[in-house]
Design an enzyme around this catalytic site. Structure first.
Site, mmCIF file in Angstrom:
data_model
loop_
_atom_site.group_PDB
_atom_site.id
_atom_site.type_symbol
_atom_site.label_atom_id
_atom_site.label_comp_id
_atom_site.label_asym_id
_atom_site.label_seq_id
_atom_site.Cartn_x
_atom_site.Cartn_y
_atom_site.Cartn_z
ATOM 1 N N ASP A 223 -4.253 9.449 -7.118
ATOM 2 C CA ASP A 223 -4.432 10.890 -7.244
ATOM 3 C C ASP A 223 -4.497 11.490 -5.847
ATOM 4 O O ASP A 223 -4.616 10.756 -4.859
ATOM 5 C CB ASP A 223 -5.657 11.257 -8.095
ATOM 6 C CG ASP A 223 -6.983 10.902 -7.453
ATOM 7 O OD1 ASP A 223 -7.032 9.933 -6.669
ATOM 8 O OD2 ASP A 223 -7.974 11.585 -7.744
ATOM 9 N N HIS B 186 -3.411 -2.899 -2.867
ATOM 10 C CA HIS B 186 -3.449 -1.524 -2.364
ATOM 11 C C HIS B 186 -3.667 -1.561 -0.848
ATOM 12 O O HIS B 186 -4.363 -2.446 -0.324
ATOM 13 C CB HIS B 186 -4.598 -0.775 -3.041
ATOM 14 C CG HIS B 186 -4.539 0.695 -2.860
ATOM 15 N ND1 HIS B 186 -5.057 1.325 -1.741
ATOM 16 C CD2 HIS B 186 -4.030 1.667 -3.646
ATOM 17 C CE1 HIS B 186 -4.862 2.627 -1.847
ATOM 18 N NE2 HIS B 186 -4.245 2.869 -2.991
ATOM 19 N N PHE C 240 -0.018 9.446 -0.514
ATOM 20 C CA PHE C 240 -0.425 8.814 0.745
ATOM 21 C C PHE C 240 -0.215 9.700 1.978
ATOM 22 O O PHE C 240 -0.729 9.392 3.048
ATOM 23 C CB PHE C 240 0.282 7.464 0.962
ATOM 24 C CG PHE C 240 -0.104 6.410 -0.039
ATOM 25 C CD1 PHE C 240 -1.347 5.797 0.026
ATOM 26 C CD2 PHE C 240 0.768 6.037 -1.049
ATOM 27 C CE1 PHE C 240 -1.712 4.818 -0.901
ATOM 28 C CE2 PHE C 240 0.411 5.059 -1.979
ATOM 29 C CZ PHE C 240 -0.830 4.457 -1.900
ATOM 30 N N TYR D 280 -5.489 13.262 -2.255
ATOM 31 C CA TYR D 280 -6.672 13.280 -1.404
ATOM 32 C C TYR D 280 -7.548 14.468 -1.792
ATOM 33 O O TYR D 280 -7.042 15.544 -2.113
ATOM 34 C CB TYR D 280 -6.271 13.412 0.061
ATOM 35 C CG TYR D 280 -5.502 12.242 0.619
ATOM 36 C CD1 TYR D 280 -6.037 10.957 0.628
ATOM 37 C CD2 TYR D 280 -4.232 12.425 1.170
ATOM 38 C CE1 TYR D 280 -5.325 9.888 1.159
ATOM 39 C CE2 TYR D 280 -3.520 11.363 1.711
ATOM 40 C CZ TYR D 280 -4.074 10.096 1.705
ATOM 41 O OH TYR D 280 -3.379 9.037 2.236
#
Length: 238
Positions: free
Chosen positions: A74, A200, A87, A76
């Site tokens: 989701d 991740h 990202f 930031y």
């Protein structure tokens, strides 16, 4: 396309109206469902919401142009961070830890030295779909809009990429993204995609087993895949 942060009452509906034509079948089919209508109402009633441009990834990367899919979770949730690309942060915004590790792997894998900023828009403009599976968030509240219905829409978008006859590389980083693998494989049919998995890039998991992100070599593997298709894939940032 940029949207004013001083939003009118139906700001999200206006953004749905402005989705580029190549993606509109998926977004409109979702918006016409009861779940879609409920989501729009809920987000528009949620007060301040990030990012300002919810569908930035779709505006920058048309469906026929997608060559790589990178899935985030989701947006930031800090002020000024989210701008609609997984990202990525705008120029001038401090680079978050996961993005620092993405940059570190890019340098380790390909020898590319990223610029001081953390904006990944150049990738999006070259066919890298930087898609979060949830497209909005409330300030300071990570995953606050999870299970509101965005996942149904983004599953449609992921499946639309997988269902094309042309290939794509899917980079699935972390358990959340890897849960989409059956969806991709089911939608792909005879299409020959490359699906890459690793932990991740968060500092909590980037160097741990079973599939450390640092050292995964995904950027080079994606380049090799597209080279075999007779096309170059440029991961440089500027």
């Amino acid at each position: 396309m940029l949207f004013d942060t001083a939003r009118p009452a139906h700001w999200l509906s206006a953004q749905f109206d402005a989705v580029p034509p190549s993606w509109r079948d998926q977004t409109e089919a979702f918006r016409q469902t009861a779940q879609g209508q409920q989501l729009v109402q809920r987000v528009e009633s949620a007060g301040e919401v990030y990012p300002g441009e919810v569908f930035a990834a779709l505006h920058l990367t048309a469906l026929p142009d997608v060559r790589v899919v990178i899935l985030g979770q989701d947006p930031y949730h800090g002020p000024g961070q989210a701008h609609g690309l997984a990202f990525s942060v705008q120029k001038g915004v401090a680079i978050p830890p996961s993005l620092r590790n993405i940059r570190k792997e890019l340098t380790r894998d390909l020898g590319l030295v990223p610029p001081e900023h953390g904006c990944l828009q150049a990738w999006a403009q070259r066919g890298v779909l930087l898609l979060n599976t949830v497209l909005t968030v409330s300030p300071g509240q990570a995953a606050s809009h999870a299970a509101w219905g965005w996942e149904t829409l983004t599953d449609r978008l992921i499946a639309a990429v997988a269902a094309r006859s042309q290939p794509a590389v899917f980079m699935l980083w972390g358990a959340h993204a890897q849960k989409k693998r059956p969806l991709i494989e089911a939608a792909a049919g005879e299409a020959r995609h490359l699906i890459l998995q690793a932990n991740h890039p968060s500092p909590l998991s980037a160097t741990r087993g079973p599939e450390p992100f640092i050292g995964c070599g995904h950027f080079g593997q994606a380049q090799s895949f597209w080279r075999d298709q007779g096309q170059a894939l440029d991961w440089a940032l500027s």
